[in-house]
Design an enzyme around this catalytic site. Structure first.
Site, short mmCIF file in Angstrom:
data_model
loop_
_atom_site.label_atom_id
_atom_site.label_comp_id
_atom_site.label_asym_id
_atom_site.label_seq_id
_atom_site.Cartn_x
_atom_site.Cartn_y
_atom_site.Cartn_z
N HIS A 53 46.06 -3.14 -27.06
CA HIS A 53 46.29 -2.49 -25.56
C HIS A 53 44.68 -2.74 -24.99
O HIS A 53 44.04 -2.38 -26.46
CB HIS A 53 47.08 -1.82 -24.95
N HIS A 55 43.14 0.70 -24.40
CA HIS A 55 42.63 2.16 -24.42
C HIS A 55 42.19 2.51 -25.94
O HIS A 55 41.64 1.29 -26.39
CB HIS A 55 43.85 2.55 -24.74
N ASP A 57 40.98 3.60 -27.63
CA ASP A 57 40.65 4.57 -29.40
C ASP A 57 41.38 3.54 -30.44
O ASP A 57 41.51 3.05 -31.57
CB ASP A 57 41.22 6.05 -29.68
N HIS A 58 41.25 2.08 -29.49
CA HIS A 58 42.07 1.18 -30.17
C HIS A 58 40.57 -0.32 -30.23
O HIS A 58 41.01 -1.17 -30.83
CB HIS A 58 43.54 0.68 -29.14
N HIS A 111 53.42 2.27 -21.30
CA HIS A 111 51.92 3.08 -21.81
C HIS A 111 50.95 2.19 -20.80
O HIS A 111 50.07 3.08 -20.74
CB HIS A 111 51.85 3.15 -23.30
N ASP A 128 50.88 1.71 -29.02
CA ASP A 128 51.40 3.03 -28.69
C ASP A 128 52.67 3.27 -27.76
O ASP A 128 52.98 3.71 -27.01
CB ASP A 128 50.69 3.77 -27.57
N HIS A 166 49.74 5.94 -34.08
CA HIS A 166 48.74 7.07 -34.69
C HIS A 166 49.98 8.19 -35.48
O HIS A 166 51.53 7.90 -35.74
CB HIS A 166 49.05 8.54 -32.60
#
Length: 254
Positions: A53, A55, A57-58, A111, A128, A166
């Site tokens: 996805h 985001h 942080d990915h 998410h 996530d 995570h």
């Protein structure tokens, strides 16, 4: 999948990585430096980057890694406008060969609306959506979407190894035990997880079978859990989507 390595990044991310004898693959590389250190330390070239996805942080390390290694970037077609440029955009049911593994793409919105998982013969990289004793926040989707996405993951073989991204396990367990304080399964899992973290070891991966056994977000059809959630929210909620929505709202406030 027996050789996936979790590369810790930021406060609690894991970038899952593996080497198939010829080149490496990384999943959701939010931090290029962490990946580069692992690759250079082992002398690995990088072939593929798999994204679940959009985001940051990915995805934050994607451009630097592609520029350095020429890696192919694979990600969800539905989110390509918010992702780094994709070499291969995939949707539900598509097949991807990467790192010696054949993956089926599974749409698991909730998410984010375009979130996907990569399902291998004995593993799933689920970003996530599913966590150890938890699930992802609903940043874009609705409870019914996440409920259905988790049901799709639950339908995988119980021995499927779950690679989520995570290290939320202890916080998730503390929340789960607040809802079901007398659950002996959760008490034992929490003790084991605390021991692993005390030894600076990850609590991941887990398996579908383990999560179906004790993860409350996968058990919202159970009457006993619906009763416990009803007590926590102060009104009756029906098993299923209603219990899931109430449980997720409780977790968001915890």
């Amino acid at each position: 999948m027996k050789n996936a390595v979790p590369l810790p990044a930021f406060q609690d991310n894991y970038i899952w990585s593996w080497f198939d004898g010829e080149a490496a693959v990384v999943v959701d590389p939010g931090d290029a430096d962490v990946v580069t250190a692992w690759l250079e330390g082992n002398g690995y070239p990088l072939r593929d980057i798999l994204l679940t996805h959009w985001h940051p942080d990915h995805t934050g390390g994607v451009d630097a890694l592609r520029n350095r290694y020429g890696a192919r970037v694979v990600g969800p077609l539905a989110e390509q406008a918010r992702l780094p440029a994709l070499d291969l955009a995939v949707s539900d049911g598509d097949r991807v060969r990467s790192g010696g593994e054949d993956f089926s793409v599974m749409a698991i919105p909730g998410h984010t609306l375009g979130h996907i998982a990569y399902v291998g013969a004995d593993c799933v990289f689920c970003g996530d959506t599913l966590f150890h004793t938890g699930c992802g926040r609903l940043f874009e989707g609705e409870p019914a979407q996440m409920y259905d996405s988790l049901a799709r993951l639950m339908a995988l073989d119980a021995n499927t190894t779950v690679y989520c991204t995570h290290e939320y396990t202890l916080a998730n367990l503390a929340f789960a035990r607040s809802v079901e304080p007398d659950d002996d399964r959760l008490r034992q899992v929490e003790a084991d997880a605390k021991q692993r973290r005390a030894e600076n070891q990850p609590t991941l991966p887990t398996t579908i079978g383990e999560q179906k056994d004790f993860n409350p977000f996968l058990r919202t059809d159970e009457a006993a859990l619906a009763e416990a959630v009803s007590g926590a929210v102060g009104h009756t909620v029906a098993p299923g989507v209603d219990t899931f929505a109430a449980l997720r709202a409780l977790k968001d406030r915890s």
